[in-house]
Design a protein around this motif. Structure first.
Motif, PDB file in Angstrom:
ATOM      1  N   PRO A 175     -18.855-113.065 -62.642  1.00 31.85           N
ATOM      2  CA  PRO A 175     -18.707-114.321 -61.890  1.00 31.85           C
ATOM      3  C   PRO A 175     -19.522-115.452 -62.519  1.00 31.85           C
ATOM      4  N   THR A 220     -15.446-107.064 -60.082  1.00 35.02           N
ATOM      5  CA  THR A 220     -16.610-107.714 -60.667  1.00 35.02           C
ATOM      6  C   THR A 220     -17.482-106.664 -61.360  1.00 35.02           C
ATOM      7  N   LEU A 275     -10.700-108.421 -57.071  1.00 39.78           N
ATOM      8  CA  LEU A 275     -10.023-109.693 -57.273  1.00 39.78           C
ATOM      9  C   LEU A 275      -8.533-109.435 -57.441  1.00 39.78           C
ATOM     10  N   PRO A 311      -5.589-119.075 -56.932  1.00 38.63           N
ATOM     11  CA  PRO A 311      -6.650-118.071 -57.080  1.00 38.63           C
ATOM     12  C   PRO A 311      -6.037-116.744 -57.530  1.00 38.63           C
ATOM     13  N   LEU A 360      -9.296-117.465 -62.361  1.00 36.52           N
ATOM     14  CA  LEU A 360      -9.404-118.618 -61.471  1.00 36.52           C
ATOM     15  C   LEU A 360      -9.697-118.173 -60.044  1.00 36.52           C
ATOM     16  N   GLY A 361     -10.581-118.928 -59.393  1.00 37.26           N
ATOM     17  CA  GLY A 361     -10.918-118.652 -58.000  1.00 37.26           C
ATOM     18  C   GLY A 361     -10.416-119.726 -57.062  1.00 37.26           C
ATOM     19  N   ARG A 362      -9.893-120.816 -57.641  1.00 39.03           N
ATOM     20  CA  ARG A 362      -9.319-121.902 -56.866  1.00 39.03           C
ATOM     21  C   ARG A 362      -8.012-122.323 -57.514  1.00 39.03           C
ATOM     22  N   PRO A 375     -18.847-119.121 -61.230  1.00 37.42           N
ATOM     23  CA  PRO A 375     -18.063-120.173 -60.577  1.00 37.42           C
ATOM     24  C   PRO A 375     -18.388-121.561 -61.113  1.00 37.42           C
ATOM     25  N   TYR A 404     -13.496-118.975 -61.493  1.00 40.49           N
ATOM     26  CA  TYR A 404     -14.326-118.013 -60.760  1.00 40.49           C
ATOM     27  C   TYR A 404     -15.248-117.259 -61.718  1.00 40.49           C
ATOM     28  N   GLY A 405     -14.690-116.804 -62.840  1.00 47.79           N
ATOM     29  CA  GLY A 405     -15.501-116.035 -63.770  1.00 47.79           C
ATOM     30  C   GLY A 405     -14.730-115.663 -65.014  1.00 47.79           C
TER      31      GLY A 405
END
Length: 238
Positions: free
Chosen positions: A152, A21, A28, A199, A94-96, A154, A111-112
């Motif tokens: 980030p 980040t 990540l 993710p 992607l965070g999911r 989200p 995600y960001g």
């Protein structure tokens, strides 16, 4: 009773690819690298094609995560090319995960964002394309997935913001991500029809017009308003 056989790794396992980040507080892990081809009309035209969104769908290629290169690094000029091109891109992290995600819900996977460079052996890519062969040797180049730090955001779908690239301080590419043919949610939703997204999946969303060759010694700076920046130095060939 026989003792279980012990196994030994014959060489070190590769280190996982990671992004960080912008504040350096989080790492990540990167799962996959997806790239969208011809997602700006002007770039499609400079590549000799026209895109009709009413009848076309996005198309994708991938690069190995081992080719991820952090911003600020030196990228050696690759072998077997005399036409190594820059392509600045908005990058979605992607965070999911999700599969068959409706476009109205696609933003929930985000995600960001970061700024990336899809560096390309253009002469090799076009030679392979014209023969109907895969583009791998033109695109899946060592160190060619350059990426800056992740901002980030989200659940937020970026829809506008200036995108630009300079080489040695001279502007080469300039557009707005509002000009994307397929928006960020549309890309996520479409890609999720083919893959169970995870993710750590990273999507390079396409480059605007102005792609051109670089030479050893060149310094590249890419930026997207709200998403950050990326820098790379082109080093001598190995």
């Amino acid at each position: 009773m026989r003792c279980p056989t012990m196994t030994t790794e014959l060489w070190p396992a590769p280190q996982p690819a990671v992004l960080t980040t912008v504040d350096g507080a989080a790492r990540l892990p990167v799962y996959r690298l997806f790239f969208v081809g011809r997602n700006y009309h002007a770039h499609a035209r400079e590549m000799g094609v026209a895109i009709d969104k009413a009848t076309a769908r996005p198309f994708y290629f991938t690069k190995s995560p081992v080719h991820l290169l952090p911003s600020g690094a030196t990228l050696p000029y690759p072998s077997e090319t005399h036409d190594f091109h820059h392509e600045v891109e908005l990058v979605v992290v992607l965070g999911r995960g999700g599969h068959r995600v409706p476009v109205e819900q696609a933003h929930e996977l985000i995600y960001g964002y970061a700024v990336g460079l899809d560096m390309t052996r253009r002469d090799v890519q076009l030679r392979l394309r014209d023969k109907g062969h895969p583009w791998c040797l033109g695109k899946d180049v060592e160190g060619s997935a350059v990426c800056g730090a992740v901002t980030p955001m989200p659940g937020h779908a970026l829809s506008r913001g200036a995108i630009a690239l300079t080489v040695n301080g001279t502007v080469r590419q300039r557009a707005d991500i509002a000009d994307l043919i397929w928006s960020v949610p549309e890309l996520i939703a479409d890609l999720s029809l083919f893959y169970h997204l995870q993710p750590g999946d990273v999507i390079y969303t396409g480059t605007p017009e102005g792609v051109a060759a670089v030479q050893p010694g060149d310094r590249l700076h890419g930026s997207v308003d709200g998403a950050g920046a990326v820098d790379v130095h082109i080093g001598p060939g190995l």
